[in-house]
Write a protein that holds these residues in place. Structure first.
Motif, mmCIF file in Angstrom:
data_model
loop_
_atom_site.group_PDB
_atom_site.id
_atom_site.type_symbol
_atom_site.label_atom_id
_atom_site.label_comp_id
_atom_site.label_asym_id
_atom_site.label_seq_id
_atom_site.Cartn_x
_atom_site.Cartn_y
_atom_site.Cartn_z
ATOM 1 N N VAL A 44 0.836 -1.211 0.000
ATOM 2 C CA VAL A 44 0.000 0.000 0.000
ATOM 3 C C VAL A 44 0.870 1.261 0.000
ATOM 4 O O VAL A 44 0.621 2.212 -0.759
ATOM 5 C CB VAL A 44 -0.947 -0.010 1.217
ATOM 6 N N LEU A 45 1.888 1.265 0.832
ATOM 7 C CA LEU A 45 2.737 2.452 0.940
ATOM 8 C C LEU A 45 3.560 2.677 -0.322
ATOM 9 O O LEU A 45 3.846 3.831 -0.675
ATOM 10 C CB LEU A 45 3.653 2.316 2.159
ATOM 11 N N PHE A 46 3.944 1.586 -1.011
ATOM 12 C CA PHE A 46 4.697 1.772 -2.243
ATOM 13 C C PHE A 46 3.853 2.524 -3.270
ATOM 14 O O PHE A 46 4.345 3.441 -3.939
ATOM 15 C CB PHE A 46 5.142 0.432 -2.828
ATOM 16 N N ALA A 47 2.609 2.133 -3.421
ATOM 17 C CA ALA A 47 1.740 2.845 -4.360
ATOM 18 C C ALA A 47 1.619 4.315 -3.988
ATOM 19 O O ALA A 47 1.534 5.188 -4.867
ATOM 20 C CB ALA A 47 0.365 2.179 -4.402
ATOM 21 N N GLY A 91 1.464 8.241 -15.601
ATOM 22 C CA GLY A 91 2.115 6.968 -15.872
ATOM 23 C C GLY A 91 2.774 6.387 -14.638
ATOM 24 O O GLY A 91 2.738 5.160 -14.410
ATOM 25 N N HIS A 92 3.368 7.230 -13.806
ATOM 26 C CA HIS A 92 4.017 6.741 -12.591
ATOM 27 C C HIS A 92 3.000 6.264 -11.558
ATOM 28 O O HIS A 92 3.278 5.354 -10.782
ATOM 29 C CB HIS A 92 4.921 7.822 -11.994
ATOM 30 N N ARG A 93 1.808 6.859 -11.544
ATOM 31 C CA ARG A 93 0.764 6.367 -10.636
ATOM 32 C C ARG A 93 0.367 4.940 -11.000
ATOM 33 O O ARG A 93 0.237 4.076 -10.115
ATOM 34 C CB ARG A 93 -0.457 7.282 -10.707
ATOM 35 N N TRP A 94 0.167 4.673 -12.293
ATOM 36 C CA TRP A 94 -0.175 3.317 -12.714
ATOM 37 C C TRP A 94 0.956 2.344 -12.413
ATOM 38 O O TRP A 94 0.716 1.205 -11.994
ATOM 39 C CB TRP A 94 -0.509 3.303 -14.203
ATOM 40 N N MET A 95 2.173 2.790 -12.604
ATOM 41 C CA MET A 95 3.320 1.935 -12.288
ATOM 42 C C MET A 95 3.342 1.588 -10.803
ATOM 43 O O MET A 95 3.626 0.445 -10.412
ATOM 44 C CB MET A 95 4.613 2.640 -12.693
ATOM 45 N N GLY A 96 3.055 2.569 -9.934
ATOM 46 C CA GLY A 96 3.035 2.309 -8.498
ATOM 47 C C GLY A 96 2.021 1.245 -8.118
ATOM 48 O O GLY A 96 2.286 0.390 -7.266
ATOM 49 N N ILE A 97 0.847 1.283 -8.764
ATOM 50 C CA ILE A 97 -0.181 0.279 -8.487
ATOM 51 C C ILE A 97 0.276 -1.096 -8.968
ATOM 52 O O ILE A 97 0.080 -2.113 -8.283
ATOM 53 C CB ILE A 97 -1.504 0.690 -9.162
ATOM 54 N N PHE A 98 0.902 -1.150 -10.148
ATOM 55 C CA PHE A 98 1.386 -2.425 -10.678
ATOM 56 C C PHE A 98 2.416 -3.058 -9.749
ATOM 57 O O PHE A 98 2.329 -4.254 -9.418
ATOM 58 C CB PHE A 98 1.998 -2.189 -12.064
ATOM 59 N N ALA A 129 1.589 11.294 -6.048
ATOM 60 C CA ALA A 129 1.779 12.695 -6.463
ATOM 61 C C ALA A 129 0.563 13.573 -6.177
ATOM 62 O O ALA A 129 0.020 14.208 -7.086
ATOM 63 C CB ALA A 129 2.145 12.751 -7.941
ATOM 64 N N PRO A 130 0.118 13.683 -4.914
ATOM 65 C CA PRO A 130 -1.029 14.543 -4.628
ATOM 66 C C PRO A 130 -0.717 16.032 -4.747
ATOM 67 O O PRO A 130 -1.643 16.852 -4.797
ATOM 68 C CB PRO A 130 -1.376 14.173 -3.176
ATOM 69 N N PHE A 131 0.569 16.418 -4.786
ATOM 70 C CA PHE A 131 0.938 17.836 -4.833
ATOM 71 C C PHE A 131 1.522 18.247 -6.182
ATOM 72 O O PHE A 131 2.141 19.306 -6.293
ATOM 73 C CB PHE A 131 1.946 18.148 -3.718
ATOM 74 N N GLY A 132 1.338 17.416 -7.214
ATOM 75 C CA GLY A 132 1.865 17.782 -8.516
ATOM 76 C C GLY A 132 3.376 17.765 -8.533
ATOM 77 O O GLY A 132 4.000 16.797 -8.099
ATOM 78 N N SER A 133 4.007 18.841 -9.028
ATOM 79 C CA SER A 133 5.466 18.932 -9.091
ATOM 80 C C SER A 133 5.953 20.048 -8.185
ATOM 81 O O SER A 133 5.162 20.822 -7.645
ATOM 82 C CB SER A 133 5.916 19.186 -10.537
ATOM 83 N N PRO A 192 8.941 0.445 -16.424
ATOM 84 C CA PRO A 192 9.028 1.575 -17.377
ATOM 85 C C PRO A 192 7.979 1.485 -18.492
ATOM 86 O O PRO A 192 7.483 2.512 -18.974
ATOM 87 C CB PRO A 192 10.449 1.444 -17.940
ATOM 88 N N MET A 193 7.646 0.258 -18.903
ATOM 89 C CA MET A 193 6.628 0.101 -19.938
ATOM 90 C C MET A 193 5.258 0.541 -19.424
ATOM 91 O O MET A 193 4.461 1.121 -20.171
ATOM 92 C CB MET A 193 6.587 -1.360 -20.393
ATOM 93 N N VAL A 194 4.976 0.267 -18.145
ATOM 94 C CA VAL A 194 3.709 0.704 -17.560
ATOM 95 C C VAL A 194 3.656 2.222 -17.498
ATOM 96 O O VAL A 194 2.605 2.834 -17.754
ATOM 97 C CB VAL A 194 3.520 0.085 -16.161
ATOM 98 N N VAL A 195 4.787 2.858 -17.151
ATOM 99 C CA VAL A 195 4.841 4.316 -17.136
ATOM 100 C C VAL A 195 4.487 4.869 -18.514
ATOM 101 O O VAL A 195 3.672 5.796 -18.644
ATOM 102 C CB VAL A 195 6.236 4.813 -16.698
#
Length: 474
Positions: free
Chosen positions: A124-127, A211-218, A132-136, A199-202
């Motif tokens: 859970v914590l890895f995801a 893309g990084h959010r989906w990677m975190g879930i994967f 990125a709740p604060f953007g950049s 990286p492919m998921v990103v």
């Protein structure tokens, strides 16, 4: 759990003590019945835990630094600190996690409750790291650091009990080596899947923050699968006998510190982990700036690095049985270091030759991992046999703290090299144009630096020796 040796080293008929066997020599058959081998389902179940350790050990080292520099716009020097400091926290947490798991009492044994609870928390914590709740910007960088700190803490409470288990599941050194072979094979698969597919998921998720959010879930799903697999797969194995421990954490740390073979092995592994981590941290940068293939380069590099490990593990097992674990560890480390050094010529080599050299690194990496991890439970068993006290948690707590620190130190050093050579950050999701000096930093950090760390560390193993295990006595 190993029993204290009864007669090892006692005088023979002529009154002279026999010379001790080589520490890394193949085990000598013990008198009496041989230990029963563990069922394959236990080997496989235990090895599944490496899906979790491999994913967490790989993806942050591979993607977190470029995520900070090329997606969140964090300066390379600051990003290096944000990657290093949360994992450096584990240097303090891991020995505590070891002591707590040593003293855990449950119907599932001292280790398995932590595989389940801490493993699912880790997922859970890895995801959350890549949510990125604060953007950049600075707030986003601070959030990543705090989320990474919490994730590293959960990882400590999963990995320390996990690594402590082999010394308690069997007292047979050869059986522990077979367990490590299974584990490293799954670890290699985890690194291949997480490192090549992430990286492919990103990219499939649209790059950037999305893309990084989906990677975190994967990756979180992969970690959860490993934690559940290890918990369920070892349910039929012995939980290990809870023996007397030292009365305080300080006393346990002192015992581990006095064990010279463990100290040397630990320091060697920490330095080599830092070297391997610089390779992981540099994959995206190397593929982009040196190979000029940011789309496919990271995946191909990972396939070449990890793929051979899945094929050569039986060969390394036979080499270890013939030469001894320490000698095989040195040989694998030298192979890894030489391969990394050759990559300094990558700008003038064909891409196919570069990928072939990376495959050579993968062969050395497989042996370096399996023999270092196979020697660790030998150290634990040696200390338990000599003292009669349970030290597995503290030994493995220090080990995993060192490994985690090394894996964090690698990206930290690599980020520092980028900062010193003028690497320019970006918040667009793609790398900015770089100077020749910055590209040189990318190259040296991926080749000369890891070669120096991995190759130099083997000097710490000169004269390395252990007392024989009880089963080694004739």
């Amino acid at each position: 759990m190993d029993a204290p040796p009864a007669a090892a080293g006692s005088p023979g008929p002529a009154g002279a003590a026999p010379p001790p066997p080589r520490a890394d020599a193949p085990p000598v058959a013990a008198a009496g019945p041989a230990p029963s081998p563990l069922p394959r389902r236990v080997h496989a179940g235990y090895a599944l835990g490496s899906l979790a350790t491999g994913a967490f050990g790989t993806v942050p080292g591979l993607l977190l630094l470029p995520y900070l520099t090329d997606t969140l716009g964090v300066a390379a020097g600051v990003a290096a600190l944000l990657v290093l400091l949360p994992k450096a926290w584990d240097v303090l947490v891991n020995p505590v996690a070891g002591r707590i798991s040593d003293r855990t009492r449950s119907r599932w044994g001292p280790r398995r409750p932590w595989l389940l609870g801490a493993g699912l928390a880790l997922a859970v914590l890895f995801a959350a790291i890549f949510a990125a709740p604060f953007g950049s910007g600075p707030a986003a960088g601070a959030y990543v650091a705090l989320a990474f700190l919490a994730t590293a803490t959960a990882f400590a409470f999963f990995q320390v009990p996990y690594v402590a288990m082999p010394a308690e599941l069997t007292g047979d050194r050869a059986e522990r080596t077979r367990m490590m072979s299974w584990r490293i094979a799954v670890l290699a698969l985890a690194i291949l899947v997480s490192g090549a597919v992430a990286p492919m998921v990103v990219t499939a998720g649209g790059d950037g923050v999305a893309g990084h959010r989906w990677m975190g879930i994967f990756v979180a799903a992969l970690i959860a699968l490993g934690a559940l697999g290890a918990f369920l797969g070892t349910r039929s194995a012995s939980a290990g006998v809870v023996t007397e421990t030292e009365p305080s954490l300080r006393a346990q740390l002192a015992v581990a510190g006095r064990h010279r073979p463990f100290r040397a092995l630990l320091l060697c592994f920490v330095i080599q982990s830092a070297g391997v981590a610089t390779i992981l941290a540099g994959v995206s940068y190397f593929a982009d700036q040196i190979l000029r293939d940011p789309a496919n380069g990271p995946t191909l590099l990972f396939a070449c690095f990890v793929g051979p490990a899945l094929l050569v593990m039986p060969l390394w097992t036979r080499i270890g049985a013939r030469l001894g674990k320490r000698t095989a560890l040195v040989a694998a480390s030298v192979l890894l270091a030489v391969g990394a050094a050759v990559l300094v010529a990558a700008p003038v080599l064909p891409a196919a030759a570069v990928y072939a050299v990376v495959a050579l690194l993968g062969v050395g990496y497989a042996g370096q991992q399996v023999f270092a991890l196979a020697l660790l439970p030998d150290c634990v068993a040696d200390e338990t046999a000599r003292t009669g006290r349970r030290q597995a948690g503290v030994f493995t707590g220090l080990w995993t703290a060192g490994e985690t620190f090394g894996l964090a130190l690698g990206p930290g050093i690599y980020g520092l090299v980028l900062a010193l050579t003028g690497y320019v950050s970006s918040d667009t999701g793609t790398a900015a144009a770089q100077s020749d000096t910055a590209r040189l930093g990318v190259l040296l950090g991926f080749s000369v630096l890891p070669a120096t760390l991995v190759g130099g560390a083997v000097l710490l193993l000169r004269g390395w020796t252990l007392h024989p295990d009880p089963e080694d006595a004739s």
